[in-house]
Design a protein around this motif. Structure first.
Motif, PDB file in Angstrom:
ATOM      1  N   PRO A 126       0.810  -1.226   0.000  1.00  0.00           N
ATOM      2  CA  PRO A 126       0.000   0.000   0.000  1.00  0.00           C
ATOM      3  C   PRO A 126       0.844   1.277   0.000  1.00  0.00           C
ATOM      4  O   PRO A 126       0.408   2.313  -0.499  1.00  0.00           O
ATOM      5  N   GLN A 127       2.055   1.207   0.532  1.00  0.00           N
ATOM      6  CA  GLN A 127       2.885   2.402   0.640  1.00  0.00           C
ATOM      7  C   GLN A 127       3.951   2.509  -0.448  1.00  0.00           C
ATOM      8  O   GLN A 127       4.349   3.607  -0.822  1.00  0.00           O
ATOM      9  N   GLN A 128       4.424   1.369  -0.948  1.00  0.00           N
ATOM     10  CA  GLN A 128       5.574   1.393  -1.845  1.00  0.00           C
ATOM     11  C   GLN A 128       5.559   0.191  -2.775  1.00  0.00           C
ATOM     12  O   GLN A 128       5.106  -0.884  -2.408  1.00  0.00           O
ATOM     13  N   THR A 129       6.062   0.391  -3.985  1.00  0.00           N
ATOM     14  CA  THR A 129       6.253  -0.696  -4.934  1.00  0.00           C
ATOM     15  C   THR A 129       7.753  -0.906  -5.130  1.00  0.00           C
ATOM     16  O   THR A 129       8.503   0.061  -5.252  1.00  0.00           O
ATOM     17  N   PHE A 130       8.175  -2.177  -5.153  1.00  0.00           N
ATOM     18  CA  PHE A 130       9.595  -2.492  -5.271  1.00  0.00           C
ATOM     19  C   PHE A 130       9.870  -3.376  -6.481  1.00  0.00           C
ATOM     20  O   PHE A 130       9.078  -4.270  -6.807  1.00  0.00           O
ATOM     21  N   ALA A 131      11.013  -3.135  -7.117  1.00  0.00           N
ATOM     22  CA  ALA A 131      11.605  -4.104  -8.034  1.00  0.00           C
ATOM     23  C   ALA A 131      12.583  -4.919  -7.198  1.00  0.00           C
ATOM     24  O   ALA A 131      13.393  -4.347  -6.466  1.00  0.00           O
ATOM     25  N   ILE A 132      12.501  -6.253  -7.287  1.00  0.00           N
ATOM     26  CA  ILE A 132      13.274  -7.110  -6.381  1.00  0.00           C
ATOM     27  C   ILE A 132      14.108  -8.107  -7.170  1.00  0.00           C
ATOM     28  O   ILE A 132      13.631  -8.743  -8.116  1.00  0.00           O
ATOM     29  N   LEU A 133      15.367  -8.221  -6.758  1.00  0.00           N
ATOM     30  CA  LEU A 133      16.297  -9.172  -7.352  1.00  0.00           C
ATOM     31  C   LEU A 133      16.793 -10.094  -6.241  1.00  0.00           C
ATOM     32  O   LEU A 133      17.263  -9.627  -5.203  1.00  0.00           O
ATOM     33  N   GLN A 134      16.690 -11.423  -6.460  1.00  0.00           N
ATOM     34  CA  GLN A 134      17.032 -12.399  -5.420  1.00  0.00           C
ATOM     35  C   GLN A 134      17.894 -13.526  -5.971  1.00  0.00           C
ATOM     36  O   GLN A 134      17.678 -13.998  -7.089  1.00  0.00           O
ATOM     37  N   TRP A 135      18.863 -13.972  -5.148  1.00  0.00           N
ATOM     38  CA  TRP A 135      19.649 -15.156  -5.485  1.00  0.00           C
ATOM     39  C   TRP A 135      20.480 -15.574  -4.281  1.00  0.00           C
ATOM     40  O   TRP A 135      20.631 -14.825  -3.313  1.00  0.00           O
ATOM     41  N   TYR A 136      21.028 -16.795  -4.344  1.00  0.00           N
ATOM     42  CA  TYR A 136      22.009 -17.260  -3.369  1.00  0.00           C
ATOM     43  C   TYR A 136      23.391 -17.011  -3.959  1.00  0.00           C
ATOM     44  O   TYR A 136      23.749 -17.585  -4.999  1.00  0.00           O
ATOM     45  N   ALA A 137      24.178 -16.155  -3.307  1.00  0.00           N
ATOM     46  CA  ALA A 137      25.521 -15.858  -3.788  1.00  0.00           C
ATOM     47  C   ALA A 137      26.492 -16.916  -3.285  1.00  0.00           C
ATOM     48  O   ALA A 137      26.445 -17.318  -2.123  1.00  0.00           O
ATOM     49  N   MET A 138      27.391 -17.354  -4.171  1.00  0.00           N
ATOM     50  CA  MET A 138      28.420 -18.339  -3.857  1.00  0.00           C
ATOM     51  C   MET A 138      29.747 -17.869  -4.441  1.00  0.00           C
ATOM     52  O   MET A 138      29.767 -16.902  -5.217  1.00  0.00           O
ATOM     53  N   PRO A 139      30.856 -18.499  -4.103  1.00  0.00           N
ATOM     54  CA  PRO A 139      32.158 -18.018  -4.581  1.00  0.00           C
ATOM     55  C   PRO A 139      32.296 -17.998  -6.091  1.00  0.00           C
ATOM     56  O   PRO A 139      33.062 -17.199  -6.632  1.00  0.00           O
ATOM     57  N   ASP A 140      31.588 -18.886  -6.789  1.00  0.00           N
ATOM     58  CA  ASP A 140      31.748 -18.982  -8.237  1.00  0.00           C
ATOM     59  C   ASP A 140      30.503 -18.559  -9.002  1.00  0.00           C
ATOM     60  O   ASP A 140      30.285 -18.958 -10.143  1.00  0.00           O
ATOM     61  N   GLY A 141      29.643 -17.746  -8.380  1.00  0.00           N
ATOM     62  CA  GLY A 141      28.439 -17.294  -9.064  1.00  0.00           C
ATOM     63  C   GLY A 141      27.247 -17.272  -8.133  1.00  0.00           C
ATOM     64  O   GLY A 141      27.379 -17.041  -6.927  1.00  0.00           O
ATOM     65  N   GLY A 142      26.078 -17.525  -8.683  1.00  0.00           N
ATOM     66  CA  GLY A 142      24.884 -17.508  -7.851  1.00  0.00           C
ATOM     67  C   GLY A 142      23.713 -18.152  -8.552  1.00  0.00           C
ATOM     68  O   GLY A 142      23.691 -18.286  -9.779  1.00  0.00           O
TER      69      GLY A 142
END
Length: 244
Positions: free
Chosen positions: A163-179
């Motif tokens: 109701p107050q804000q709209t977000f663009a969201i990026l998610q992942w599990y980060a690891m030493p060789d990528g994600g």
């Protein structure tokens, strides 16, 4: 025209093949342990950067080109995350950076991102997800590493409306060789690392970028990609680096 049924079938077959290969390797690696009674998974190798990973909850992450406005430990679901509000230097761009670092040698990524959704609903009263898609970006390895091969991150990109804000969201599990967004990807990498007496540390990452109410999430992709690359690079050079 691309056949999506064929694509998904091939994708499933590749996952099954990877699992079968893993089981075969586990069986081969487990024979000496079976004969001697010493099982490696009873006491896996240590996570060499565990102290640095735990420190993230207390201090957040230093990001080149970004200023930390505030940072605090935040209870989200059953886990304690680092909540960090960041602002781009010389710009009005801001974002919320949520980081869930590995907290112990037996700690596994199993959030499945539902904790963040629940936190959003409890914080703002509503959390409607839309326009979700997979996203990829690449990151150059830290300068202290001899490798020149760029690492790939496979993330999830979507819009969450409150109701107050709209977000663009990026998610992942980060690891030493990528994600990757899947815990299975980490599990396979960690099992392979254990055969070499090593471990694969991880950090759950959620980047929330304020955007136009109910707008098109793609308008925020350029900024999301830039922050994602900066976060992954900082983690690889610091808490996820085996060279600490």
């Amino acid at each position: 025209m691309i056949s999506f049924s064929k694509f998904f079938k091939e994708n499933q077959l590749s996952q099954v093949a990877a699992l079968l290969l893993l089981l075969l390797l586990l069986a081969i690696a487990g024979i000496p342990g079976y004969l001697t009674g010493h099982w490696q998974w009873k006491q896996p190798p240590p996570v060499t950067t565990l102290n640095e990973l735990r420190q993230i909850r207390k201090t957040g992450l230093t990001l080149p080109g970004w200023q930390t406005i505030e940072q605090a430990e935040q209870q989200i679901g059953e886990h304690k995350w680092s909540l960090q509000v960041i602002k781009k230097e010389g710009s009005q761009s801001q974002a919320i950076l949520l980081l869930l670092p590995q907290n112990g040698p037996m700690d596994q990524p199993e959030v499945e991102w539902t904790d963040v959704n629940g936190w959003g609903r409890s914080r703002w009263g509503k959390w409607d997800v839309a326009q979700s898609r997979s996203a990829e970006f690449t990151v150059k390895p830290p300068a202290k590493l001899a490798s020149s091969i760029e690492t790939k991150v496979e993330a999830r990109f979507f819009r969450a409306s409150t109701p107050q804000q709209t977000f663009a969201i990026l998610q992942w599990y980060a690891m030493p060789d990528g994600g990757n967004t899947s815990p299975l990807h980490w599990f396979l990498a960690d099992q392979l690392a254990q055969w070499h007496k090593q471990r694969t540390p991880w950090v759950g990452v959620s980047i929330l970028i304020p955007m136009e109410p109910l707008g098109q999430v793609e308008t925020s992709w350029s900024l999301a990609q830039s922050i994602g690359e900066t976060v992954q690079a900082a983690l690889m050079a610091g808490p996820l680096s085996s060279l600490l």
